[in-house]
Scaffold this active site. Sequence first.
Site, PDB file in Angstrom:
ATOM      1  N   GLU A 163      27.206  45.027  13.753  1.00  0.00           N
ATOM      2  CA  GLU A 163      27.782  43.469  13.764  1.00  0.00           C
ATOM      3  C   GLU A 163      29.005  43.870  13.160  1.00  0.00           C
ATOM      4  OE1 GLU A 163      24.295  41.076  13.258  1.00  0.00           O
ATOM      5  OE2 GLU A 163      22.803  42.275  13.633  1.00  0.00           O
ATOM      6  N   HIS A 175      25.246  38.205  17.920  1.00  0.00           N
ATOM      7  CA  HIS A 175      23.521  38.384  18.408  1.00  0.00           C
ATOM      8  C   HIS A 175      23.101  39.418  18.788  1.00  0.00           C
ATOM      9  CE1 HIS A 175      19.978  36.934  20.444  1.00  0.00           C
ATOM     10  NE2 HIS A 175      20.090  37.759  20.996  1.00  0.00           N
ATOM     11  N   ARG A 209      20.515  27.064  14.050  1.00  0.00           N
ATOM     12  CA  ARG A 209      20.524  25.831  15.140  1.00  0.00           C
ATOM     13  C   ARG A 209      20.599  26.140  16.556  1.00  0.00           C
ATOM     14  NH1 ARG A 209      16.917  22.048  14.342  1.00  0.00           N
ATOM     15  NH2 ARG A 209      15.747  22.350  12.466  1.00  0.00           N
ATOM     16  N   ILE A 210      20.253  25.483  17.361  1.00  0.00           N
ATOM     17  CA  ILE A 210      20.561  25.515  18.822  1.00  0.00           C
ATOM     18  C   ILE A 210      21.147  23.900  19.520  1.00  0.00           C
ATOM     19  CG2 ILE A 210      19.332  24.944  21.415  1.00  0.00           C
ATOM     20  CD1 ILE A 210      17.697  26.504  20.942  1.00  0.00           C
ATOM     21  N   LEU A 211      22.576  24.443  19.216  1.00  0.00           N
ATOM     22  CA  LEU A 211      23.683  23.308  19.129  1.00  0.00           C
ATOM     23  C   LEU A 211      23.788  22.822  20.976  1.00  0.00           C
ATOM     24  CD1 LEU A 211      26.059  25.569  18.000  1.00  0.00           C
ATOM     25  CD2 LEU A 211      25.032  23.313  16.862  1.00  0.00           C
TER      26      LEU A 211
HETATM   27  C1  GAR Z   1      22.395  38.421  12.169  1.00  0.00           C
HETATM   28  O1  GAR Z   1      21.981  39.766  12.419  1.00  0.00           O
HETATM   29  C2  GAR Z   1      22.592  38.069  13.309  1.00  0.00           C
HETATM   30  O2  GAR Z   1      23.397  38.633  14.610  1.00  0.00           O
HETATM   31  C3  GAR Z   1      21.730  37.380  13.418  1.00  0.00           C
HETATM   32  O3  GAR Z   1      21.066  36.614  11.973  1.00  0.00           O
HETATM   33  C4  GAR Z   1      21.581  37.627  11.497  1.00  0.00           C
HETATM   34  C5  GAR Z   1      22.104  37.334  10.412  1.00  0.00           C
HETATM   35  O4  GAR Z   1      22.404  38.161   9.037  1.00  0.00           O
HETATM   36  N1  GAR Z   1      21.336  36.332  14.265  1.00  0.00           N
HETATM   37  C6  GAR Z   1      20.451  35.824  15.781  1.00  0.00           C
HETATM   38  O5  GAR Z   1      19.796  35.550  15.532  1.00  0.00           O
HETATM   39  C7  GAR Z   1      21.470  34.123  16.459  1.00  0.00           C
HETATM   40  N2  GAR Z   1      20.036  34.321  17.687  1.00  0.00           N
HETATM   41  P1  GAR Z   1      24.056  37.192   8.233  1.00  0.00           P
HETATM   42  O6  GAR Z   1      23.750  36.047   7.923  1.00  0.00           O
HETATM   43  O7  GAR Z   1      23.586  38.473   7.408  1.00  0.00           O
HETATM   44  O8  GAR Z   1      25.150  37.642   9.564  1.00  0.00           O
END
Ligand code: GAR
Length: 195
Positions: A176, A111, A93-95
């Site tokens: 990540e 990200h 969601r964009i805040l």
């Molecule tokens: C992750 O890869 C995160 O970097 C990305 O969504 C995924 C969530 O996975 N976030 C975005 O794209 C934000 N713009 P997770 O629910 O398993 O952590």
Amino acid sequence: MNRKRVAILISGRGSNMQALIEAAKAPDYPAEIVGVLSNRAAAPGLALAARQAIATASLAQSQFPSREDFEDVLTRVLESWEVDIVCLAGFMRILSARFTLRWAGRMINIHPSLLPRYKGLDTHARALADGATVHGCTVHFVTPGLDEGAPILSAQVPVLHGDSVQTLADRTLAAEHRIYPEALRLLAEGKISLP
Ligand code: GAR
């Protein structure tokens, strides 16, 4: 040790959330996860957190007349948990600027790209389409511009011959899970701040 109280905002699977929960189990980790909030009641990560006896809440923006009303309730939930730091972990969601400024310097996001490359969605597909040889992920402060806040940590992953979106996403996700707990540690220890 005075551990910082952290809330995690999610929308889905919650694997980064789980990486933070695991890190916070170490006795010397400077933060504790006090609550997980999702904008989707069905997010698997919400059930995963609840099974670990972490406070959870779900708030669908569609139930509120405006983004501001949604964010006002979100703020009240965070305040009720006495949160010091907010971690966005796949929160899709964009805040608003108002909300991000309220949490300036105390809200971070993971990200799946080497920012400033590939802000927004479909980062892995865009990297593959460009023929990138290096990809990665970034933890950054959240500011009003989408994916524009100052970076805290990033990790590179190689793009391998024959990679699909899925194989590249999997390799990036492993990175990540490494850097998000490290970045939260730096913030919770006061070693970094929003420039
Ligand atoms: C992750 O890869 C995160 O970097 C990305 O969504 C995924 C969530 O996975 N976030 C975005 O794209 C934000 N713009 P997770 O629910 O398993 O952590």
